[in-house]
Design a protein around this motif. Structure first.
Motif, PDB file in Angstrom:
ATOM      1  N   UNK A   1       0.834  -1.194   0.000  1.00 18.34           N
ATOM      2  CA  UNK A   1       0.000   0.000   0.000  1.00 18.34           C
ATOM      3  C   UNK A   1       0.871   1.247   0.000  1.00 18.34           C
ATOM      4  N   UNK A   2       0.540   2.193  -0.863  1.00 15.89           N
ATOM      5  CA  UNK A   2       1.319   3.421  -0.945  1.00 15.89           C
ATOM      6  C   UNK A   2       0.783   4.452   0.040  1.00 15.89           C
ATOM      7  N   UNK A   3       1.654   5.316   0.528  1.00 17.18           N
ATOM      8  CA  UNK A   3       1.206   6.402   1.398  1.00 17.18           C
ATOM      9  C   UNK A   3       0.656   7.562   0.577  1.00 17.18           C
ATOM     10  N   UNK A   4       1.363   7.901  -0.500  1.00 13.55           N
ATOM     11  CA  UNK A   4       0.951   9.028  -1.340  1.00 13.55           C
ATOM     12  C   UNK A   4       0.877   8.584  -2.793  1.00 13.55           C
ATOM     13  N   UNK A   5      -0.249   8.856  -3.409  1.00 12.68           N
ATOM     14  CA  UNK A   5      -0.428   8.621  -4.837  1.00 12.68           C
ATOM     15  C   UNK A   5      -0.518   9.979  -5.505  1.00 12.68           C
ATOM     16  N   UNK A   6       0.258  10.170  -6.563  1.00 19.60           N
ATOM     17  CA  UNK A   6       0.210  11.442  -7.283  1.00 19.60           C
ATOM     18  C   UNK A   6       0.269  11.188  -8.779  1.00 19.60           C
ATOM     19  N   UNK A   7      -0.272  12.095  -9.546  1.00 19.17           N
ATOM     20  CA  UNK A   7      -0.275  11.942 -10.996  1.00 19.17           C
ATOM     21  C   UNK A   7      -0.030  13.277 -11.669  1.00 19.17           C
ATOM     22  N   UNK A   8       0.685  13.247 -12.786  1.00 18.13           N
ATOM     23  CA  UNK A   8       0.987  14.485 -13.481  1.00 18.13           C
ATOM     24  C   UNK A   8       1.871  14.260 -14.685  1.00 18.13           C
ATOM     25  N   UNK A   9       2.474  15.334 -15.150  1.00 20.69           N
ATOM     26  CA  UNK A   9       3.293  15.319 -16.364  1.00 20.69           C
ATOM     27  C   UNK A   9       4.764  15.474 -16.014  1.00 20.69           C
ATOM     28  N   UNK A  10       5.600  14.700 -16.680  1.00 22.54           N
ATOM     29  CA  UNK A  10       7.047  14.881 -16.587  1.00 22.54           C
ATOM     30  C   UNK A  10       7.535  15.571 -17.853  1.00 22.54           C
ATOM     31  N   UNK A  11       8.414  16.526 -17.705  1.00 21.87           N
ATOM     32  CA  UNK A  11       8.955  17.285 -18.829  1.00 21.87           C
ATOM     33  C   UNK A  11      10.470  17.172 -18.868  1.00 21.87           C
ATOM     34  N   UNK A  12      11.020  17.178 -20.079  1.00 22.75           N
ATOM     35  CA  UNK A  12      12.446  17.373 -20.212  1.00 22.75           C
ATOM     36  C   UNK A  12      12.743  18.868 -20.107  1.00 22.75           C
ATOM     37  N   UNK A  13      13.880  19.222 -19.534  1.00 21.38           N
ATOM     38  CA  UNK A  13      14.235  20.630 -19.362  1.00 21.38           C
ATOM     39  C   UNK A  13      15.641  20.868 -19.896  1.00 21.38           C
ATOM     40  N   UNK A  14      15.745  21.778 -20.844  1.00 23.93           N
ATOM     41  CA  UNK A  14      17.045  22.209 -21.359  1.00 23.93           C
ATOM     42  C   UNK A  14      17.308  23.605 -20.828  1.00 23.93           C
ATOM     43  N   UNK A  15      18.411  23.779 -20.103  1.00 23.42           N
ATOM     44  CA  UNK A  15      18.725  25.058 -19.479  1.00 23.42           C
ATOM     45  C   UNK A  15      20.068  25.575 -19.984  1.00 23.42           C
ATOM     46  N   UNK A  16      20.084  26.845 -20.313  1.00 23.92           N
ATOM     47  CA  UNK A  16      21.316  27.484 -20.782  1.00 23.92           C
ATOM     48  C   UNK A  16      21.299  28.946 -20.377  1.00 23.92           C
ATOM     49  N   UNK A 247       5.973  21.131  -0.836  1.00 23.43           N
ATOM     50  CA  UNK A 247       4.831  20.241  -0.645  1.00 23.43           C
ATOM     51  C   UNK A 247       5.274  18.886  -0.113  1.00 23.43           C
ATOM     52  N   UNK A 248       6.370  18.367  -0.634  1.00 20.57           N
ATOM     53  CA  UNK A 248       6.892  17.085  -0.159  1.00 20.57           C
ATOM     54  C   UNK A 248       7.213  17.152   1.325  1.00 20.57           C
ATOM     55  N   UNK A 249       7.872  18.215   1.742  1.00 19.37           N
ATOM     56  CA  UNK A 249       8.223  18.350   3.152  1.00 19.37           C
ATOM     57  C   UNK A 249       7.002  18.465   4.036  1.00 19.37           C
ATOM     58  N   UNK A 250       6.038  19.268   3.606  1.00 21.36           N
ATOM     59  CA  UNK A 250       4.834  19.474   4.403  1.00 21.36           C
ATOM     60  C   UNK A 250       4.036  18.175   4.524  1.00 21.36           C
ATOM     61  N   UNK A 251       3.830  17.482   3.392  1.00 24.30           N
ATOM     62  CA  UNK A 251       3.062  16.239   3.440  1.00 24.30           C
ATOM     63  C   UNK A 251       3.789  15.157   4.234  1.00 24.30           C
ATOM     64  N   UNK A 252       5.106  15.140   4.162  1.00 22.70           N
ATOM     65  CA  UNK A 252       5.877  14.182   4.945  1.00 22.70           C
ATOM     66  C   UNK A 252       5.605  14.370   6.433  1.00 22.70           C
ATOM     67  N   UNK A 253       5.652  15.613   6.880  1.00 18.72           N
ATOM     68  CA  UNK A 253       5.412  15.901   8.295  1.00 18.72           C
ATOM     69  C   UNK A 253       3.966  15.609   8.679  1.00 18.72           C
ATOM     70  N   UNK A 254       3.043  15.862   7.761  1.00 20.04           N
ATOM     71  CA  UNK A 254       1.636  15.543   8.020  1.00 20.04           C
ATOM     72  C   UNK A 254       1.469  14.026   8.199  1.00 20.04           C
ATOM     73  N   UNK A 255       2.096  13.251   7.316  1.00 19.65           N
ATOM     74  CA  UNK A 255       2.030  11.795   7.426  1.00 19.65           C
ATOM     75  C   UNK A 255       2.659  11.302   8.721  1.00 19.65           C
TER      76      UNK A 255
END
Length: 292
Positions: A1-16, A247-255
């Protein structure tokens, strides 16, 4: 069982610094849900990330990174007919940047209701979604709302990050309508100071409202009581993607069952690690690296 389920888009990022002149550029992957998933996994939580990725090299890189961080990607869909979305980011003066997005028809934008695994969502402790995903396409909008309904019907806590991206919406009014509708479903709502007016109708009804204010820190209003914390002193290398880390830090502490003030402190700590790194997720800490 997972604690957090999330869904979304992953993007490639080119930075210069200046693409027309640079002989070398930085290649990374990003997405607020991806950052949140990795941030939680580094802190020892069980996390599942759902998205559509291409068979191209950036899609493979995305899955490789998530697997390497211990994020469950067993429900990810691999799309053989669409490319991974791409962002070209050029640094200009100071920390400001100019971005060009290439994501129309991307694999990530094809995420659909049929991709959402009901049992996995309903068995999680938290479902986390963002306003970015609902702005990608009608298919993605339906997928997010389907996941939210599954979660609410099963008593799973729903976490929503407003994450307003103007280029994904036809107008401010359209964004306001879509983001407010999503925010209505939130048990925990994340927004930055500038986004509050977009979801104003639901602010008084959200059980837990978390507001980030950049260098001024963040606040959480829980059951009518407000808590504040200051931003951590850190030399910011790249502020892009800091929201997903916070958000990761906040949800971690909430959990972990921590007090709202301590949830804010952990969110601020992860945000500091993120802005001190050129990547939104590569510099995130393990639990042993968290400040006392």
């Amino acid at each position: 069982m997972t604690e957090v389920f999330t869904l979304g888009e992953a993007l490639g990022v080119v930075t210069a610094d200046r693409l027309r002149h640079d002989a070398t550029v930085r290649l990374d992957i990003e997405g607020p849900e991806l950052t949140t998933a990795i941030g939680l996994a580094r802190l020892g939580h069980e996390v599942t990330w759902l998205g559509r990725v291409s068979v191209d090299e950036i899609g493979v890189r995305t899955l490789t990174a998530l697997r390497g961080e211990g994020v469950d990607v067993s429900h990810v869909r691999v799309d053989e007919t669409a490319p991974t979305g791409l962002v070209v980011r050029q640094r200009r003066i100071g920390r400001s940047s100019h971005e060009v997005h290439y994501r129309e028809g991307s694999a990530g934008s094809r995420l659909s209701t049929g991709d959402v695994p009901a049992e996995a969502v309903q068995s999680a402790r938290v479902l986390h979604v963002t306003g970015i995903t609902i702005g990608l396409s009608g298919f993605a909008w339906s997928a997010v709302h389907h996941a939210v309904k599954l979660a609410r019907d099963a008593g799973v806590l729903v976490s929503v990050d407003v994450n307003h991206r103007p280029h994904l919406w036809e107008s401010v009014d359209e964004a306001r309508q879509g983001l407010t509708e999503l925010a209505t479903s939130a048990d925990v709502l994340f927004a930055n100071q500038d986004e509050l007016t977009l979801v104003d109708p639901v602010l008084a009804r959200v059980p837990e409202l978390v507001v980030t204010r950049g260098a001024k820190g963040a606040s959480a209003t829980v059951d009518g009581l407000r808590y504040d914390t200051q931003a951590a002193p850190v030399t910011a290398l790249d502020p892009t993607g800091v929201g997903g880390a916070f958000t990761a830090g906040y949800l971690s502490a909430l959990l972990d069952g921590l007090h709202p003030a301590d949830r804010l402190k952990r969110g601020i700590a992860l945000a500091a690690f993120a802005v001190a790194s050129p990547s939104s997720w590569q510099g995130l800490p393990t639990r042993g690296e968290l400040p006392p």
